[in-house]
Design an enzyme around this catalytic site. Sequence first.
Site, PDB file in Angstrom:
ATOM      1  N   ARG A  68      49.811  29.233  53.834  1.00 19.70           N
ATOM      2  CA  ARG A  68      50.662  28.164  53.299  1.00 19.70           C
ATOM      3  C   ARG A  68      51.983  28.787  52.900  1.00 19.70           C
ATOM      4  O   ARG A  68      52.166  29.993  52.981  1.00 19.70           O
ATOM      5  CB  ARG A  68      49.998  27.483  52.117  1.00 19.70           C
ATOM      6  CG  ARG A  68      49.677  28.478  51.049  1.00 19.70           C
ATOM      7  CD  ARG A  68      49.114  27.822  49.845  1.00 19.70           C
ATOM      8  NE  ARG A  68      48.731  28.901  48.944  1.00 19.70           N
ATOM      9  CZ  ARG A  68      48.219  28.726  47.759  1.00 19.70           C
ATOM     10  NH1 ARG A  68      47.990  27.526  47.327  1.00 19.70           N
ATOM     11  NH2 ARG A  68      47.926  29.741  47.000  1.00 19.70           N
TER      12      ARG A  68
ATOM     13  N   GLU B  71      54.466  25.234  43.980  1.00 16.88           N
ATOM     14  CA  GLU B  71      54.740  26.608  43.542  1.00 16.88           C
ATOM     15  C   GLU B  71      55.831  27.319  44.337  1.00 16.88           C
ATOM     16  O   GLU B  71      55.562  28.280  45.069  1.00 16.88           O
ATOM     17  CB  GLU B  71      53.443  27.428  43.557  1.00 16.88           C
ATOM     18  CG  GLU B  71      52.408  26.947  42.567  1.00 16.88           C
ATOM     19  CD  GLU B  71      51.248  27.906  42.395  1.00 16.88           C
ATOM     20  OE1 GLU B  71      50.997  28.728  43.283  1.00 16.88           O
ATOM     21  OE2 GLU B  71      50.579  27.819  41.349  1.00 16.88           O
TER      22      GLU B  71
ATOM     23  N   CYS C 224      64.498  34.624  52.816  1.00 22.35           N
ATOM     24  CA  CYS C 224      64.346  34.361  54.243  1.00 22.35           C
ATOM     25  C   CYS C 224      65.538  34.903  55.039  1.00 22.35           C
ATOM     26  O   CYS C 224      66.682  34.826  54.592  1.00 22.35           O
ATOM     27  CB  CYS C 224      64.198  32.852  54.466  1.00 22.35           C
ATOM     28  SG  CYS C 224      64.014  32.436  56.204  1.00 22.35           S
TER      29      CYS C 224
ATOM     30  N   CYS D 281      66.048  34.092  58.434  1.00 19.60           N
ATOM     31  CA  CYS D 281      66.134  33.365  59.700  1.00 19.60           C
ATOM     32  C   CYS D 281      67.601  33.079  60.027  1.00 19.60           C
ATOM     33  O   CYS D 281      68.471  33.182  59.157  1.00 19.60           O
ATOM     34  CB  CYS D 281      65.318  32.076  59.617  1.00 19.60           C
ATOM     35  SG  CYS D 281      66.104  30.763  58.689  1.00 19.60           S
TER      36      CYS D 281
ATOM     37  N   GLU E 272      48.030  22.769  37.129  1.00 15.58           N
ATOM     38  CA  GLU E 272      46.803  23.494  37.468  1.00 15.58           C
ATOM     39  C   GLU E 272      46.421  24.325  36.259  1.00 15.58           C
ATOM     40  O   GLU E 272      47.212  25.135  35.782  1.00 15.58           O
ATOM     41  CB  GLU E 272      47.028  24.419  38.669  1.00 15.58           C
ATOM     42  CG  GLU E 272      47.389  23.662  39.933  1.00 15.58           C
ATOM     43  CD  GLU E 272      47.651  24.576  41.127  1.00 15.58           C
ATOM     44  OE1 GLU E 272      47.235  25.747  41.092  1.00 15.58           O
ATOM     45  OE2 GLU E 272      48.286  24.107  42.086  1.00 15.58           O
TER      46      GLU E 272
ATOM     47  N   TRP F 251      42.424  35.770  46.337  1.00 18.52           N
ATOM     48  CA  TRP F 251      43.684  36.485  46.584  1.00 18.52           C
ATOM     49  C   TRP F 251      43.567  37.903  46.047  1.00 18.52           C
ATOM     50  O   TRP F 251      44.429  38.747  46.265  1.00 18.52           O
ATOM     51  CB  TRP F 251      44.863  35.780  45.908  1.00 18.52           C
ATOM     52  CG  TRP F 251      44.996  34.353  46.305  1.00 18.52           C
ATOM     53  CD1 TRP F 251      44.472  33.273  45.662  1.00 18.52           C
ATOM     54  CD2 TRP F 251      45.687  33.829  47.456  1.00 18.52           C
ATOM     55  NE1 TRP F 251      44.797  32.126  46.318  1.00 18.52           N
ATOM     56  CE2 TRP F 251      45.546  32.428  47.419  1.00 18.52           C
ATOM     57  CE3 TRP F 251      46.421  34.413  48.496  1.00 18.52           C
ATOM     58  CZ2 TRP F 251      46.093  31.588  48.393  1.00 18.52           C
ATOM     59  CZ3 TRP F 251      46.971  33.581  49.456  1.00 18.52           C
ATOM     60  CH2 TRP F 251      46.801  32.182  49.408  1.00 18.52           C
TER      61      TRP F 251
END
Length: 666
Positions: free
Chosen positions: A107, A146, A152, A154, A302, A311
């Site tokens: 994800r 989150e 990044c 890109c 949460e 994890w």
Amino acid sequence: MIDRMQVGVVYYPEQWDSARWEADIKQMREAGVTVVRLAEFAWCRMEPAPEKYTFDWLDEVIGLFAQNDIAVILCTPTNTPPRWLTDQHPDVLPINASGMTTHAGVRGHRCFNSISLKYYAASIINQMAIRYGSHPGVIGWQIDNEFWMLDCHCPRCNTTFRQWLIQKYETVSKLNEAWGTIVWSGEYSDWQQVTVPYGGSRFQNPSYLLDFARFQWDMMELFLTEQINTIRQYSKQQFITHNFHTYPPRLNLHQLGRALDVASFDYYPNTDPHKQTTGPYSGALSLDVTRGIKRKNFYIMEQLSGAPGCWFPSWRAPYPGFIRAFTWQAIAKGADKVLHFRWRSATIGAEQFWQGLIDPSNVPGRRFLEFSQLAQEVNRLSPKLIDTTFQHQVAILMSHENMEAMRIQYQSDGFDYYENIKDYHRILTKLGVGCDVIEVGAPLDQYKLVIVPSLYVVNEETANRLEQFAQAGGTVLLTFRSGVKMENNHHIETMLPGYLQKSSGIYVEEYDAIGQSTQAIRDEDGETYTASIWCDIVSLQGAEAIAWYQDEFYSGTPAITCNRVGKGKVYYVATHPDEAYLRKLITRLAKEQHIKYDANLPDGVQIIERFNESNKYLFIMNLSRVDVTVPLESPGYSLLSAEKREKKIELAPYELDILEIPLSSG
Ligand code: GAL
Ligand code: ZN
């Protein structure tokens, strides 16, 4: 909009046979659940092919929840773009600094700047908002899930960064000047040469790196506001939030918070018995930080339901009472809704060992019973507590820009901006002094004491505001590494603490970055303490010293100073003292400012005071594994046990109480 406190769960109907939905939902209701969060990772079920939408299943689930009086929070699903999208439009996928693509399958595989992502996000969110934006069963929205800094690389991020810089600096020569690119022959002669940071080393130009962080903050804010605007076209009453997680984040919480109606946090307090002397305090800070994002109450999207795992190797089983106690801690600190993650542990996918409230067997156990007790209590007490407010007189000022700038450049061995904030915050918590953790620049009118650890990047205006706060009678506590940088992350060309020199009444002649070594300091009472991390060697320019170094060539020079400014004072803490000294110092400051504190709180106990017009509500929580006795200043009525408490209160491990104390009795 907020009329009651709610406790609930995160539920993934798409991961379970639909034949189970009804029974699950009924069981939730019986347990006391009044709110659920749905659909954050369900994009492929809501849009199985480009612009073909299938919401029947979600309609049915929301309908079932509505029938059971359970409110729904829906999520925009952009954290997990579906296969067809990543296949047809691979520009959705982020690329890291080494050129590696984050592919679908886990994800978070989405670049915040991707045009394809933005296009398809807008379409599905539009559809969701049309359908559920005025649905009576849906009370709010969570955007994505989150956020974290992607860094990044890109092509789209490159061009967007360049545009952002052109807007900010207009010409390449101004950019060169602002970044000081002459160092190591880094001058640009053309905008096309400017890229996101490649280079294979973390030691790049600090002005450049700080701008890259600011760029990412702006782009995340844009991503967030675009989604919010889409929802808002069809949704007028529902709240919009985002669930922040794992502090300290590299995100700029304050900046992102501006677009939200309410901030949320995902709270997984550490179950490790060895972390019990620190964990509950850093948890307290996380909650105060979250309340500080919008300077008002917040939600937990949460909350710990069992042992986290997957994890990393599984954590220790939560001790009996742990789940309930830490939810109450969150509520006491201002969480008006708390959703436990998750209803039932997953039986499929990578997160099978991140425990929910119920095990895969579906046999309710200890954790579930504890949760139901909690939910019933919150439902019962919500009318009493919902309108109560905090009246804090102390604030810690925090700055994400500072945090990032000091992450970019090492200070000394062991120096950590957020850990230093933790140290000051922990002392306040141990003294029972409630505090707000707010953005540098936030209004200070309600406070008497403002603690400002390492105000490293600072402009003149901020320095003046702190000075005015002291002039008017407030106390400011500054620490080492303040006033070092200008906003372009250049080193200031005056003596430190730069713009703060006048208010602090000192200047720093030089410094000794002692790191993990220690330095003794002695105070006016002749008592000796240890300090570490850093020692500014200070010259008094109007301030007086209240503690002195005992070691090194600067032995006898000031370690802590105090300057009178108008009706108030500015303290400068030139080093990082141990907990004993910090406690003594904060106690002194509290006394001077007539701030109430409790010198007798047993270790592991946290108290929180909230008020309405007639009563004080005192939350007393034993967040430790030992029995404690807490002396009471005034008698109160226990809302949990419906009994009067007179002089003291005894709490078993992870037990708590909430006392109602009429204001007339103090
Ligand atoms: C959170 C996340 C949830 C779930 C949980 C357990 O970070 O938002 O979706 O994955 O952690 O890992
Ligand atoms: Zn990108």
